[in-house]
Structures are given as C-alpha cells and as structure tokens.
Design a protein around this motif. Structure first.
Motif, PDB file in Angstrom:
ATOM      1  N   ARG A 125       0.840  -1.208   0.000  1.00  8.21           N
ATOM      2  CA  ARG A 125       0.000   0.000   0.000  1.00  8.21           C
ATOM      3  C   ARG A 125       0.871   1.253   0.000  1.00  8.21           C
ATOM      4  NH1 ARG A 125      -2.784   2.290   4.661  1.00  8.21           N
ATOM      5  NH2 ARG A 125      -2.248   0.393   5.808  1.00  8.21           N
ATOM      6  N   TYR A 126       1.949   1.216   0.765  1.00  6.02           N
ATOM      7  CA  TYR A 126       2.853   2.361   0.827  1.00  6.02           C
ATOM      8  C   TYR A 126       3.608   2.524  -0.490  1.00  6.02           C
ATOM      9  CZ  TYR A 126       5.850   5.756   3.183  1.00  6.02           C
ATOM     10  OH  TYR A 126       6.493   6.913   3.560  1.00  6.02           O
ATOM     11  N   ALA A 127       3.968   1.408  -1.122  1.00  7.61           N
ATOM     12  CA  ALA A 127       4.677   1.468  -2.401  1.00  7.61           C
ATOM     13  C   ALA A 127       3.826   2.175  -3.451  1.00  7.61           C
ATOM     14  CB  ALA A 127       5.043   0.065  -2.871  1.00  7.61           C
ATOM     15  N   LEU A 128       2.555   1.809  -3.536  1.00  3.97           N
ATOM     16  CA  LEU A 128       1.671   2.454  -4.514  1.00  3.97           C
ATOM     17  C   LEU A 128       1.482   3.936  -4.186  1.00  3.97           C
ATOM     18  CD1 LEU A 128      -1.009  -0.342  -5.056  1.00  3.97           C
ATOM     19  CD2 LEU A 128       1.015   0.179  -6.439  1.00  3.97           C
ATOM     20  N   MET A 129       1.418   4.260  -2.911  1.00  4.78           N
ATOM     21  CA  MET A 129       1.319   5.670  -2.516  1.00  4.78           C
ATOM     22  C   MET A 129       2.513   6.465  -3.025  1.00  4.78           C
ATOM     23  SD  MET A 129       1.582   7.339   1.296  1.00  4.78           S
ATOM     24  CE  MET A 129      -0.021   6.879   1.945  1.00  4.78           C
ATOM     25  N   LEU A 130       3.721   5.903  -2.847  1.00  5.36           N
ATOM     26  CA  LEU A 130       4.928   6.618  -3.261  1.00  5.36           C
ATOM     27  C   LEU A 130       5.030   6.712  -4.785  1.00  5.36           C
ATOM     28  CD1 LEU A 130       7.435   5.175  -0.656  1.00  5.36           C
ATOM     29  CD2 LEU A 130       6.642   7.539  -0.801  1.00  5.36           C
ATOM     30  N   LEU A 131       4.523   5.705  -5.505  1.00  5.18           N
ATOM     31  CA  LEU A 131       4.535   5.767  -6.964  1.00  5.18           C
ATOM     32  C   LEU A 131       3.551   6.816  -7.480  1.00  5.18           C
ATOM     33  CD1 LEU A 131       4.856   2.004  -7.975  1.00  5.18           C
ATOM     34  CD2 LEU A 131       6.641   3.735  -7.690  1.00  5.18           C
ATOM     35  N   ILE A 132       2.512   7.079  -6.720  1.00  2.00           N
ATOM     36  CA  ILE A 132       1.601   8.182  -7.061  1.00  2.00           C
ATOM     37  C   ILE A 132       2.268   9.517  -6.746  1.00  2.00           C
ATOM     38  CG2 ILE A 132      -0.605   9.282  -6.481  1.00  2.00           C
ATOM     39  CD1 ILE A 132      -1.643   6.448  -5.809  1.00  2.00           C
ATOM     40  N   LYS A 133       2.954   9.564  -5.624  1.00  2.00           N
ATOM     41  CA  LYS A 133       3.636  10.792  -5.209  1.00  2.00           C
ATOM     42  C   LYS A 133       4.736  11.166  -6.193  1.00  2.00           C
ATOM     43  CE  LYS A 133       4.760  14.033  -2.165  1.00  2.00           C
ATOM     44  NZ  LYS A 133       3.843  15.163  -1.872  1.00  2.00           N
ATOM     45  N   TYR A 134       5.407  10.169  -6.761  1.00  2.00           N
ATOM     46  CA  TYR A 134       6.519  10.404  -7.680  1.00  2.00           C
ATOM     47  C   TYR A 134       6.230   9.700  -9.009  1.00  2.00           C
ATOM     48  CZ  TYR A 134       8.665  11.663  -3.242  1.00  2.00           C
ATOM     49  OH  TYR A 134       8.924  12.239  -2.016  1.00  2.00           O
ATOM     50  N   PRO A 135       5.349  10.269  -9.845  1.00  2.00           N
ATOM     51  CA  PRO A 135       4.943   9.599 -11.095  1.00  2.00           C
ATOM     52  C   PRO A 135       6.099   9.351 -12.057  1.00  2.00           C
ATOM     53  CG  PRO A 135       4.140  11.878 -11.004  1.00  2.00           C
ATOM     54  CD  PRO A 135       4.653  11.557  -9.643  1.00  2.00           C
ATOM     55  N   HIS A 136       7.161  10.164 -12.006  1.00  2.47           N
ATOM     56  CA  HIS A 136       8.290   9.917 -12.901  1.00  2.47           C
ATOM     57  C   HIS A 136       8.988   8.606 -12.543  1.00  2.47           C
ATOM     58  CE1 HIS A 136      10.184  11.828  -9.389  1.00  2.47           C
ATOM     59  NE2 HIS A 136      11.338  11.308  -9.797  1.00  2.47           N
ATOM     60  N   ILE A 137       8.968   8.234 -11.260  1.00  2.00           N
ATOM     61  CA  ILE A 137       9.544   6.951 -10.855  1.00  2.00           C
ATOM     62  C   ILE A 137       8.660   5.810 -11.350  1.00  2.00           C
ATOM     63  CG2 ILE A 137      10.044   5.475  -8.854  1.00  2.00           C
ATOM     64  CD1 ILE A 137      11.043   7.934  -7.390  1.00  2.00           C
ATOM     65  N   GLN A 138       7.341   5.976 -11.247  1.00  2.00           N
ATOM     66  CA  GLN A 138       6.413   4.976 -11.772  1.00  2.00           C
ATOM     67  C   GLN A 138       6.637   4.784 -13.272  1.00  2.00           C
ATOM     68  OE1 GLN A 138       1.554   4.146 -12.109  1.00  2.00           O
ATOM     69  NE2 GLN A 138       2.314   5.790 -10.813  1.00  2.00           N
TER      70      GLN A 138
END
Length: 492
Positions: A309-322
């Motif tokens: 859940r935290y991983a998906l949160m951070l990928l939303i926070k940093y879309p360039h990393i996603q």
C-alpha cells in the motif's frame, strides 16, 4: 598421594579465586548511560509518545549508541546505528537471541508459539517452521506459481473498480493473505468472503493498536490496563475470533489428515505432534500449533500488504519513478508474461525502488524487542538478565553515514554510478541475526512479483494528484503505518 591432593586443593582454590574475581569485575561494569529516570514512570515523561524512536535517536546524540532508558519500571537498553545493531545481533548473536515478552502479543498468543518464545521452544519451532515453509515452496519456484495465480485474482478485482477511486487497504491485504493461507491452510479464500474480511480487519486493528500511545501503555503497564476499560478490552476479545478460526481449520485438517501426503503447514505440525506424542518435553503440542499458525497469519498478512500500500502511494507521489519502472519492465518482460524472481537481476531500477520503499517506510522502527536471558557484557557495559533490548532499526535504515540521502525517498540509495543495483549492509527491514524474520524470502518474492505485475497492467494515481499525497506515517510507534488514501487503478 599427598602431593596429588595438595595440587588438587591448590587448583580448586585458584579456580575459585578466578571465578570470584570474574564476578567481581562483572559487577564493576557499568550499565550503559542514559537520561535520568523517575521512580515507576522511568523516562516516560520525556518520551515522544507518538514516535518514541525519535526520542531514542535524540538521546543517543548525548549518551552514545548503547544507552539505558526506563519505560516505566522496565530497564531497556537501546542500540543505535548499524555498527551497534550488527555487532549485537550478528557478532554477539547468542547473547542477544532472547525475545522480550511483549505484553499485548503475549496475551494474544497465550504465551505460546514462535514469535515470543525463547530457549528450546524457540529453537525447535523456528527450525521446524523454516524447514516446512521451504518444503512448501517459500523462496522457490512453487510459491512463484501461487503468487502469480493470486495476482490474477487481484488484477480482476482492480479492473472491477473501473478506474474509480477506492481504498486499497483490504483489497491488497486479501491478496497477500491468500498467499500465506495457501502455505498454512492449503487454500485461498474468495475476496467476497465476509469471514476473511472480518479477520483482516481484526489483524489491522491489532497493528494499529500496537502503534498508538495506548498500545505502548498496555505493554508497559499490563497489570494496570488489564483492569481498565477501553478499546483494548474489545480488541482482545476479537482476537479470540482469530484463534477460533484457526482452531476450526486445525480440526478440519485432523479429520482429513493423510500422514503420507501433507498438504500444508498445519498437516506437517499435526504429523510431528503424533510422532512426538510420547515425548513429555516436546514443544509440538496443540497450544504451540495454534499460536504459531496465528503468528504466521498475522505477520504474513499485514506487514507485506502495508508495504504494498505504501509502495503504490509513493509511486503516485513520484509519477516519474512509476514511469521509469514501467519502461524498464516493458523492455525486459513486456506486457503479458508474468514476472519471475529471475527477472529481478535484469530490473535494477525496479529492484532499487522496492528496496527504497522498505527502507523509507521503516515499517517496524523499534524492531521486535529482545531480552537478555542471562547477564553478559557488551562494549564494556553490563547487560543484566531480564533487560529488554531494542535494536533501533530506524537508526539503521536512516543512518546518515550509511545512506546518501537517508531522509528522502531516493532509489539511488540502491544504485551505483552505472545504474546497477547495489546492496547496502544497513538494509535491515527484516532485522538480522538469529531472530530475523522467518518469512523474509516470501515477503521479498511477494513485493517484487506483485509490484512488477501491477505496473505491467495498471497506471496508479489518486483523485487529488501527486501533491495531495502525504507519505508521513499516520501512526508511529511499534509500526510506521501509512495514511489512508484513495487509489485509482487505470488499466494500461
């Protein structure tokens, strides 16, 4: 004859003097330094009740990496920084192998099971648990297939949201729980199963209770909290629902057991119980089975699902990393083939991000506390028997001397100058030494395969956009628990 007797007497006296001198020297060893403590309350009046590890980190600047604090009347030695934690848990492992009796957890498991046990009980149960889980595929190809099948169910569940916002907490925990259920119970549960959802809610509340101030108070003053009304009384009754569920599964396994063809962890434990039924000192009995299964069900569900859940949160926070992860995955695996663990070496950026999620989340900042089961010395200090020991994993995962940017989310912490994955000895989210997490290899597989597959098939966002995401924990004590948020899973 007289000469031999005289030599024997001299040897005995010399030996006695050596023992007396050794004990005298041990008594002269000081306790590790620490802040001034009050009677009964200890250092609680100074402690940051919302994030106690922050207080420990601040005090260590004055008192050093090995210090004594008092949580109520309990003496606690806190180990701060990679060097001290590694020296204790790995280099001096036999002295630090004991587990403290965490009051709330002790009540949940009734004093039995793997996690809070010590001595021969712990050794037997840990050896058996590791061997059995590996036999059923933990860390091997067999469990990869189970995880791949479970991810397909999760994908279908996400597609049914039709790109509408939803709370991902229980969607993810149902999927992760089914992996450990396959190992322990030999079955998966439908996502619509209301009984499973209720059990997952109880597990989530247990972790939340342990990570708020009342949970701390319970563990420090259990004799007082036992008589006070509050949420803890209701929650303790609800944990009996978990035990009842496990006991029903065990009963069903007993009725259908085939000793020549064990299906899962419960079958293997039942077989071992029958093999040792005439051994009066065996640790393979019903109470240990129920509590060990409960240990696996609790730990195997909430920790990994919270990290996802935290991983998906951070990928939303940093879309360039996603975006960068998706491009790497597309190049190496494509959009259709299911990932396998062998792909990890060819996905250095993705692997670095997953490691950085665990480091940055710092899920269990205080670790599970250890206990001195005998008196010993460490770095010139006395550690008396009964002392609780906290290896401060937070100080290791955020140590400035070990990480290029410890306080920011930065996958470059795990990449070299050429973009290759690089490990770091201070990466200890599963702790270290003889008490490290028994499910570490399973958790690593789940995180990699779930995250890679989800990014193959979905783009992740939230209604308020990246700026609305707050990655700071909602609760920080036993666990760092991420805030709730609404997830949008858009098919690619």
């Amino acid at each position: 004859m007289e000469i031999s007797s005289t030599l024997l007497l001299v040897g005995f006296v010399v030996g006695l003097l050596v023992v007396v001198r050794w004990k005298s020297n041990r008594r002269r060893l000081p306790l590790p330094p620490g802040p001034l403590a009050l009677p009964v309350l200890g250092n609680l009046f100074m402690l940051n009740k919302h994030a106690p590890f922050k207080s420990f980190l601040e005090w260590s600047k004055k008192y050093g990496p090995v210090m004594t604090v008092y949580l109520g009347p309990q003496r606690v030695v806190v180990l701060v920084g990679y060097d001290a934690v590694k020296e204790a848990l790995v280099d001096q492992a036999d002295d630090f192998v004991g587990r403290a009796q965490i009051a709330f957890l002790h009540r949940v498991v009734r004093g039995y099971g793997l996690v809070i046990s010590n001595g021969d009980r712990w050794r037997q149960l840990r050896r058996f648990t590791l061997m059995t889980l590996r036999d059923f595929g933990m860390g091997r190809k067999r469990i990869e297939t189970w995880i791949q099948e479970e991810i397909k169910h999760l994908q279908n569940s996400l597609r049914e949201t039709k790109s509408a916002p939803f709370d991902p907490a229980f969607v993810l925990s149902r999927a992760v729980s089914n992996v450990i259920c396959a190992l322990v119970f030999g079955q998966r549960f439908r996502y619509e199963d209301n009984e499973l959802l209720r059990l997952l809610q109880i597990i989530s509340e247990i972790l939340r209770f342990g990570s708020n101030p009342w949970g701390q108070v319970y563990n420090i003053f259990p004799w007082l909290m036992k008589h006070l009304p509050g949420r803890h009384q209701t929650l303790l009754r609800e944990t009996d629902t978990l035990r009842g569920f496990i006991m029903e599964k065990i009963k069903a396994h007993e009725e259908s057991l085939d000793p020549d063809h064990p299906r899962d962890f419960i079958d293997c434990f039942l077989i071992r119980m029958k093999q040792e039924k005439n051994n009066p000192e065996t640790e393979f009995h019903y109470d240990n089975m129920v509590s060990t299964v409960l240990n696996l069900f609790l730990a195997g569900t909430e920790t990994t699902s919270t990290t996802l859940r935290y991983a998906l949160m951070l990928l939303i926070k940093y879309p360039h990393i996603q975006d960068q992860m998706q491009k790497e995955i597309e190049t190496v695996i494509g959009g259709e083939r299911s990932p396998v663990m062998q792909d990890r070496k060819a996905l250095p950026f993705t692997d670095a991000v997953i490691h950085e999620v665990q480091r940055y989340l710092d899920l269990v900042p205080l670790s599970l506390p250890h206990c001195a089961t005998h008196s010993f010395s460490f770095r010139g200090f006395a550690i008396p028997e009964g002392t609780v020991i906290i290896p401060l994993l937070h100080s290791v995962l955020k140590e400035e001397g070990m990480w290029d940017s410890p306080w920011t989310f930065n996958p470059n912490n795990f990449l070299d100058a050429n973009g290759n994955f690089k490990n770091n000895p201070a990466f200890l989210p599963f702790s270290a030494g003889k008490r490290s997490c028994v499910g570490e290899s399973l958790a690593r597989m789940e995180l990699f395969m779930f995250i890679v597959t989800l990014l193959q098939h979905f783009n992740f966002s939230c209604p308020g956009g990246p700026d609305s995401v707050d990655p700071t924990p909602e609760l920080s004590s036993f666990g760092n628990l991420p805030r709730m948020y609404q997830l949008i899973a858009s098919p690619r």
